[in-house]
Structures are given as C-alpha cells and as structure tokens.
Design a protein around this motif. Sequence first.
Motif, mmCIF file in Angstrom:
data_model
loop_
_atom_site.group_PDB
_atom_site.id
_atom_site.type_symbol
_atom_site.label_atom_id
_atom_site.label_comp_id
_atom_site.label_asym_id
_atom_site.label_seq_id
_atom_site.Cartn_x
_atom_site.Cartn_y
_atom_site.Cartn_z
ATOM 1 N N PRO A 8 0.892 -1.241 -0.471
ATOM 2 C CA PRO A 8 0.234 -0.423 -0.016
ATOM 3 C C PRO A 8 1.061 1.327 0.115
ATOM 4 O O PRO A 8 1.929 1.217 0.571
ATOM 5 C CB PRO A 8 -0.858 0.267 1.551
ATOM 6 N N ILE A 9 0.522 2.225 -0.895
ATOM 7 C CA ILE A 9 1.334 3.234 -0.788
ATOM 8 C C ILE A 9 0.782 4.857 0.057
ATOM 9 O O ILE A 9 -0.620 4.230 0.627
ATOM 10 C CB ILE A 9 1.384 4.150 -2.230
ATOM 11 N N CYS A 10 1.359 6.065 0.009
ATOM 12 C CA CYS A 10 0.803 6.975 0.779
ATOM 13 C C CYS A 10 -0.493 7.898 -0.094
ATOM 14 O O CYS A 10 0.116 7.691 -1.192
ATOM 15 C CB CYS A 10 2.367 7.889 1.115
ATOM 16 N N SER A 11 -1.123 8.132 0.533
ATOM 17 C CA SER A 11 -2.379 9.237 -0.612
ATOM 18 C C SER A 11 -2.111 10.818 -0.594
ATOM 19 O O SER A 11 -2.649 10.586 -1.085
ATOM 20 C CB SER A 11 -3.767 9.392 0.611
ATOM 21 N N TRP A 39 -7.780 6.919 4.580
ATOM 22 C CA TRP A 39 -6.313 7.121 3.748
ATOM 23 C C TRP A 39 -5.272 6.400 4.278
ATOM 24 O O TRP A 39 -5.017 6.403 5.861
ATOM 25 C CB TRP A 39 -5.995 9.528 3.865
ATOM 26 N N LEU A 40 -4.106 6.328 3.684
ATOM 27 C CA LEU A 40 -3.058 6.023 4.066
ATOM 28 C C LEU A 40 -1.503 7.200 3.812
ATOM 29 O O LEU A 40 -1.610 7.431 3.040
ATOM 30 C CB LEU A 40 -2.347 5.578 3.126
ATOM 31 N N ALA A 41 -0.935 6.791 4.740
ATOM 32 C CA ALA A 41 0.368 8.062 4.953
ATOM 33 C C ALA A 41 1.640 7.082 5.579
ATOM 34 O O ALA A 41 2.111 5.612 5.847
ATOM 35 C CB ALA A 41 0.272 9.065 6.096
ATOM 36 N N CYS A 42 2.644 7.164 4.416
ATOM 37 C CA CYS A 42 3.738 6.889 5.426
ATOM 38 C C CYS A 42 4.370 7.892 6.504
ATOM 39 O O CYS A 42 3.635 8.877 6.330
ATOM 40 C CB CYS A 42 4.816 7.787 4.004
ATOM 41 N N GLU A 43 5.638 7.721 6.505
ATOM 42 C CA GLU A 43 5.907 8.209 8.394
ATOM 43 C C GLU A 43 5.951 9.880 7.629
ATOM 44 O O GLU A 43 5.917 10.588 8.533
ATOM 45 C CB GLU A 43 7.364 7.801 8.884
ATOM 46 N N GLU A 44 6.525 10.108 6.327
ATOM 47 C CA GLU A 44 6.729 11.564 6.117
ATOM 48 C C GLU A 44 5.533 12.823 6.223
ATOM 49 O O GLU A 44 5.306 13.685 6.478
ATOM 50 C CB GLU A 44 7.646 11.793 5.131
ATOM 51 N N HIS A 45 4.328 11.842 5.976
ATOM 52 C CA HIS A 45 3.223 12.356 5.810
ATOM 53 C C HIS A 45 1.900 12.457 6.676
ATOM 54 O O HIS A 45 1.364 13.008 5.913
ATOM 55 C CB HIS A 45 2.805 12.692 3.879
#
Length: 73
Positions: A8-11, A39-45
């Motif tokens: 899964p990738i960041c939104s 929504w999905l989020a990476c650490e940065e976002h």
Amino acid sequence: MLPDPETPICSAKGCRAAAAWVLAWNNPKVHTPERRKTWLACEEHREHLSQFLGVRGFLKEVVPLEEWEARGV
C-alpha cells in the motif's frame, strides 16, 4: 525506489512511498456516523494528512497499518 506493487502507498499527492499509517475519517455531512473512509500515510506525510483532516473535524483515528490490517477492517 518504488515499493512493491502489492505494498500500500501513501495517499499524499505525488507520494509513492510505502504506507505505514491508516487515517480513518468521516465527513459527518455526507457519511453515517459509523462509516469510516481511509487514507494511507507514510511516516513523512502522516502529520500533514492528519492535520488536513483534523482541521475539518473529519479525523477519527490514526492507526499503524499493521494494526489496522490485523483488525480485518
């Protein structure tokens, strides 16, 4: 480096990083109270997306992706 197609990738717009967080939200003007969109989020976002939803009163929960998947939601 792009994540595996199964990952899964960041939104966040333009982000292709692997997601680590699930932001569960609900727009009370559109959705029933129990409805959760995600929504999905990476650490940065994570913080930016959380603030975006929070300012609007939509954010209900922020959960690590692994925990969300374990819930079977």
